[in-house]
Design an enzyme around this catalytic site. Structure first.
Site, PDB file in Angstrom:
ATOM      1  N   TYR A 176       0.831  -1.203   0.000  1.00 29.96           N
ATOM      2  CA  TYR A 176       0.000   0.000   0.000  1.00 29.96           C
ATOM      3  C   TYR A 176       0.864   1.252   0.000  1.00 29.96           C
ATOM      4  O   TYR A 176       2.071   1.199   0.260  1.00 29.96           O
ATOM      5  CB  TYR A 176      -0.938   0.010   1.200  1.00 29.96           C
ATOM      6  CG  TYR A 176      -0.294   0.363   2.531  1.00 29.96           C
ATOM      7  CD1 TYR A 176      -0.450   1.638   3.081  1.00 29.96           C
ATOM      8  CD2 TYR A 176       0.473  -0.562   3.224  1.00 29.96           C
ATOM      9  CE1 TYR A 176       0.130   1.966   4.293  1.00 29.96           C
ATOM     10  CE2 TYR A 176       1.059  -0.248   4.435  1.00 29.96           C
ATOM     11  CZ  TYR A 176       0.892   1.017   4.969  1.00 29.96           C
ATOM     12  OH  TYR A 176       1.478   1.340   6.173  1.00 29.96           O
ATOM     13  N   ARG A 236       8.221   4.079  -4.687  1.00 34.05           N
ATOM     14  CA  ARG A 236       8.287   3.092  -3.608  1.00 34.05           C
ATOM     15  C   ARG A 236       7.273   1.973  -3.840  1.00 34.05           C
ATOM     16  O   ARG A 236       7.552   0.804  -3.546  1.00 34.05           O
ATOM     17  CB  ARG A 236       8.058   3.752  -2.257  1.00 34.05           C
ATOM     18  CG  ARG A 236       8.264   2.782  -1.089  1.00 34.05           C
ATOM     19  CD  ARG A 236       8.233   3.472   0.249  1.00 34.05           C
ATOM     20  NE  ARG A 236       6.943   4.117   0.500  1.00 34.05           N
ATOM     21  CZ  ARG A 236       6.680   4.865   1.575  1.00 34.05           C
ATOM     22  NH1 ARG A 236       7.623   5.052   2.487  1.00 34.05           N
ATOM     23  NH2 ARG A 236       5.493   5.416   1.735  1.00 34.05           N
ATOM     24  N   GLU A 254      12.150   2.231  14.354  1.00 37.08           N
ATOM     25  CA  GLU A 254      11.265   3.286  13.871  1.00 37.08           C
ATOM     26  C   GLU A 254       9.994   3.282  14.702  1.00 37.08           C
ATOM     27  O   GLU A 254       9.846   2.472  15.621  1.00 37.08           O
ATOM     28  CB  GLU A 254      10.934   3.073  12.394  1.00 37.08           C
ATOM     29  CG  GLU A 254      10.290   1.726  12.095  1.00 37.08           C
ATOM     30  CD  GLU A 254      10.132   1.467  10.601  1.00 37.08           C
ATOM     31  OE1 GLU A 254      10.202   2.429   9.810  1.00 37.08           O
ATOM     32  OE2 GLU A 254       9.933   0.297  10.222  1.00 37.08           O
TER      33      GLU A 254
END
Length: 284
Positions: A32, A51, A179
Site C-alpha cells: 500500500y 516506492r 522506527e
C-alpha cells in the site's frame, strides 16, 4: 458517501466489494501507499509511486496500471470527494485465487483499491502539543522496507502505547530504536545534530523521511544516519517523527521521561514549517 476506486470502477463506498478469495484478505499478500493531499493537490506523488513499484518488485507482484493512470485515479478521487486536505490510500494485492500458500498464476489480475480520507494535517493537535512515546520490542519480520499491508504488530504496539497513556510506540530491536509504529524516528543531540536510523531492511524507507532530510540539509543542519539507543533518545534535547500524514511531529516524552524541555522543540518546528512550505509548492 465517498466515491472509491475498485478494479477499474469508481463506485460509492457502500457498493465497493473485493472477493473473499483475495490474497490481501487471506494472506496480507499486498502492498500500500498513502499520499497526502494539501490544497487539493498530491504531495510527493512520484516518490510514492517509486516506492510502490519497489515494493511490488520485492514481492514478485505485477500491476498493469501505469503511474500516469494512477495519477489520474488519485486526482479524480480527490476531485469527486472534494478533498482539500487529507489522504489518498492505495492498496494492491496479488488478486483473487483459491486459497493456497503458493502464488497463483502470473496472469491473475491484481486487486487495486483506492479511497480518500479528509483529515486536518497542517493544524494538528498532536504536532502542537507533542507526542508521548513508549518503547515496545520490535517483533516484526525483517523486511520492514517493503510497505506491506501486514500491519497487525504495529497496531498492537500502538495499542500498547495507548494503554500506557501514550500517543505512539517506537520499536526497539537489540537495544536500538528502529522506527515508530507508522513513522520514522529521530533525535536531536546537544550540538544540534539530527540522528535517524540508516536505511536497511529493518525500517521503511520513508518518502517523508527523504524529503525532510533534504530540507534539513538545505537548512545546513547536520544529519547523521545511524542507529541510536533508547537511553540516547531519552538524553536528547529533542525528538520527532516523520510520516506522510504526520509530516514532522515533535516527541516530548519517551517512556515517561521528558525530552529536553518537555515541549515541542525548535528543530522539529522549523523542519515542519519548511517541509510543509516545500510540499505545497511542489504538489501536483
Amino acid at each position: 458517501m465517498r466515491t472509491v476506486y475498485v478494479n477499474g470502477s469508481f463506485v460509492p463506498e457502500d457498493e465497493a466489494t473485493v472477493s473473499v478469495f483475495d490474497r490481501g484478505f487471506l494472506f496480507a499478500d499486498g502492498v500500500y501507499e498513502v499520499t497526502s493531499v494539501l490544497d487539493g493537490k498530491l504531495v510527493d506523488f512520484a516518490g510514492h509511486c517509486g516506492r510502490l513499484r519497489r515494493s511490488l518488485g520485492e514481492l514478485q507482484m505485477t500491476l498493469e496500471t501505469t503511474d500516469e493512470e494512477l495519477l489520474a485515479i488519485h486526482r479524480k478521487l480527490v476531485s469527486e470527494n472534494a478533498i482539500e486536505e487529507g489522504l489518498v490510500y492505495l492498496q494492491v494485492t496479488r488478486g483473487a485465487a483459491d486459497r493456497d500458500f503458493v502464488f497463483p498464476p502470473e496472469d491473475t489480475p491484481a486487486t487495486l483499491v483506492l479511497f480518500t480520507q479528509a483529515k486536518s494535517l497542517i493544524d494538528s493537535d498532536l504536532a502542537n502539543r507533542g507526542q508521548k512515546i513508549f518503547t515496545v520490542e520490535d517483533q516484526r519480520w525483517t523486511r520492514c522496507d517493503i510497505k506491506t499491508v501486514q500491519l497487525l504488530y504495529p497496531s498492537l504496539a500502538k495499542m500498547e502505547a495507548k494503554s500506557r497513556g501514550g500517543d505512539d510506540a517506537w520499536l526497539v530491536r537489540d537495544g536500538l530504536v528502529t522506527e515508530g509504529s507508522s513513522n520514522n524516528a529521530y533525535i536531536v543531540l546537544g550540538d544540534g545534530t539530527i540522528v535517524t536510523r540508516d536505511l536497511s531492511n529493518l525500517i521503511l524507507h520513508g518518502i517523508t523521511r527523504r524529503a525532510v532530510l533534504e530540507c534539513a540539509r538545505h537548512l545546513q543542519m547536520k544529519v547523521v544516519e545511524r542507529p541510536f539507543t533508547v537511553d540516547e533518545a531519552i538524553g536528547a534535547v529533542e525528538a520527532f517523527s516523520t510520516s506522510a500524514s504526520g509530516f514532522v511531529c515533535p516527541v516530548i516524552a519517551i517512556d515517561d521521561n521528558r525530552i529536553g524541555t518537555g515541549e515541542p522543540g525548535p528543530v522539529a518546528g522549523k523542519l515542519r514549517e519548511v517541509y510543509i512550505a516545500e510540499m505545497r509548492k511542489s504538489a501536483i
